[in-house]
Design a protein around this motif. Structure first.
Motif, short mmCIF file in Angstrom:
data_model
loop_
_atom_site.label_atom_id
_atom_site.label_comp_id
_atom_site.label_asym_id
_atom_site.label_seq_id
_atom_site.Cartn_x
_atom_site.Cartn_y
_atom_site.Cartn_z
N GLY B 87 0.72 -1.19 0.06
CA GLY B 87 -0.01 0.17 -0.27
C GLY B 87 0.87 1.21 0.01
O GLY B 87 0.71 1.99 -0.74
N ARG B 88 1.95 1.31 0.81
CA ARG B 88 2.75 2.31 0.68
C ARG B 88 3.55 2.70 -0.50
O ARG B 88 3.73 3.73 -0.71
CB ARG B 88 3.78 2.34 2.04
CG ARG B 88 2.95 2.66 3.61
CD ARG B 88 3.95 2.76 4.47
NE ARG B 88 4.70 1.53 4.82
CZ ARG B 88 4.08 0.54 5.62
NH1 ARG B 88 2.90 0.88 6.45
NH2 ARG B 88 4.73 -0.68 5.95
N ALA B 89 4.10 1.47 -0.93
CA ALA B 89 5.09 1.52 -2.15
C ALA B 89 4.07 1.84 -3.33
O ALA B 89 4.46 2.38 -4.42
CB ALA B 89 5.53 0.12 -2.36
N GLU B 90 2.84 1.25 -3.58
CA GLU B 90 2.19 1.36 -4.84
C GLU B 90 0.60 2.22 -4.97
O GLU B 90 0.42 2.79 -5.71
CB GLU B 90 2.03 -0.03 -5.31
CG GLU B 90 3.25 -0.72 -5.55
CD GLU B 90 2.96 -2.18 -6.12
OE1 GLU B 90 2.22 -2.18 -7.19
OE2 GLU B 90 3.34 -3.05 -5.49
N TRP B 91 -0.17 1.67 -3.77
CA TRP B 91 -1.48 2.17 -4.04
C TRP B 91 -1.93 3.50 -3.11
O TRP B 91 -3.00 4.00 -3.71
CB TRP B 91 -2.35 1.07 -3.23
CG TRP B 91 -2.11 -0.47 -3.86
CD1 TRP B 91 -2.06 -0.53 -5.24
CD2 TRP B 91 -1.95 -1.77 -3.29
NE1 TRP B 91 -1.76 -1.98 -5.47
CE2 TRP B 91 -2.02 -2.77 -4.15
CE3 TRP B 91 -2.11 -1.97 -1.87
CZ2 TRP B 91 -1.60 -3.81 -3.98
CZ3 TRP B 91 -2.07 -3.49 -1.62
CH2 TRP B 91 -1.66 -4.27 -2.76
N TYR B 92 -1.59 3.87 -2.23
CA TYR B 92 -1.92 5.21 -1.45
C TYR B 92 -1.05 6.45 -1.83
O TYR B 92 0.23 6.31 -1.72
CB TYR B 92 -2.09 4.79 0.06
CG TYR B 92 -2.80 3.57 0.26
CD1 TYR B 92 -4.20 3.92 0.29
CD2 TYR B 92 -2.41 2.56 0.81
CE1 TYR B 92 -5.07 2.87 0.39
CE2 TYR B 92 -3.41 1.44 1.25
CZ TYR B 92 -4.54 1.58 1.00
OH TYR B 92 -5.53 0.73 1.22
N GLU B 93 -1.77 7.52 -2.03
CA GLU B 93 -1.41 8.72 -2.24
C GLU B 93 -1.01 9.24 -0.61
O GLU B 93 -0.04 9.85 -0.43
CB GLU B 93 -2.43 9.75 -2.82
CG GLU B 93 -1.59 11.01 -3.26
CD GLU B 93 -0.61 10.62 -4.39
OE1 GLU B 93 -0.65 9.67 -5.10
OE2 GLU B 93 0.55 11.23 -4.14
N ASN B 94 -1.94 8.88 0.08
CA ASN B 94 -1.76 9.21 1.70
C ASN B 94 -2.79 8.37 2.46
O ASN B 94 -3.80 7.95 2.01
CB ASN B 94 -1.76 10.82 1.78
CG ASN B 94 -3.00 11.35 1.41
OD1 ASN B 94 -4.01 11.01 1.80
ND2 ASN B 94 -3.01 12.30 0.37
N TYR B 95 -2.56 8.32 3.70
CA TYR B 95 -3.67 7.83 4.52
C TYR B 95 -3.05 8.26 6.10
O TYR B 95 -2.11 8.72 6.59
CB TYR B 95 -3.52 6.05 4.69
CG TYR B 95 -2.28 5.45 4.95
CD1 TYR B 95 -1.74 4.93 3.98
CD2 TYR B 95 -1.82 5.46 6.10
CE1 TYR B 95 -0.35 3.82 4.38
CE2 TYR B 95 -0.77 4.67 6.89
CZ TYR B 95 -0.01 3.97 5.55
OH TYR B 95 1.10 3.30 5.94
N SER B 96 -4.34 7.99 6.84
CA SER B 96 -4.15 8.18 8.24
C SER B 96 -4.86 7.18 9.00
O SER B 96 -5.64 6.56 8.61
CB SER B 96 -4.75 9.72 8.92
OG SER B 96 -4.47 10.78 8.16
N VAL B 97 -4.21 6.80 10.06
CA VAL B 97 -4.80 5.93 11.13
C VAL B 97 -4.70 6.58 12.61
O VAL B 97 -4.00 7.03 12.96
CB VAL B 97 -3.90 4.67 11.23
CG1 VAL B 97 -4.43 3.63 12.16
CG2 VAL B 97 -3.43 3.84 9.79
#
Lengths: 111, 111
Positions: B87-97
């Motif tokens: 997810g970090r390498a390819e899929w997400y522009e940004n995220y928060s948890v």
């Protein structure tokens, strides 16, 4: 609708998770929903919100607040209360609310 | 994807709010995402999850867990860890948890 995840708030703070399934008929919903962001931003201790809805499916809105008093102030807002009443009477098939104290958070931003 | 809001869990329990913006290219995302519900259901103390995504916009997934140990067990899952890396390498522009302890909850169901 915010497009960016809310990040960078120092815990503790509160998250109010509102999850809903709408009915097919939504007279007046869009106008009322469009009013809520401007209203909640006036609440002292409001920190931000995030919202997503799968077409034809579940909607999730998460509001972030500094403390319980900020949540209570938002609940006391008359226009918000009227929207909630109308939601139960007309717009929602069902919904759930979870009020939670955030203990930690982290985020990722593509470099 | 669950279509019903998660309701009726007795507090205290934990909510893990995962909010993300995806990138335009999502090779392999759907297959990996489709695996996660079956995996997380095996975690002792997993209580349910809700997910919504506005097309072209924000996605919010909320996982509910009985306690911190259940969250830690899910974080230790190897297939979940591999999905996070991808997810970090390819899929997400940004995220928060946001990891939060639910203090109260309520729900509405049309009669």
């Amino acid at each position: 609708m915010s497009i960016e995840p809310v990040a960078g708030i120092e815990p503790p703070y509160y998250a109010v998770v509102f999850t809903s399934v709408q009915r097919a008929t939504l007279d007046g919903y869009e106008e009322t929903a469009a009013r809520m962001p401007a209203l909640v931003r006036e609440v002292p201790g409001f920190l931000g919100y995030e919202s997503a809805r799968t077409p034809g499916g579940l909607g999730i809105t998460v509001g972030y607040f500094r403390d319980e008093e900020a949540i209570a102030a938002w609940q006391r807002n008359g226009e918000h209360q009227a929207a909630q009443r109308r939601g139960r009477a007309e717009w929602y098939e069902n919904y759930s609310v979870h009020v939670a104290k955030v203990e930690r958070s982290y985020s990722f931003e593509r470099g």
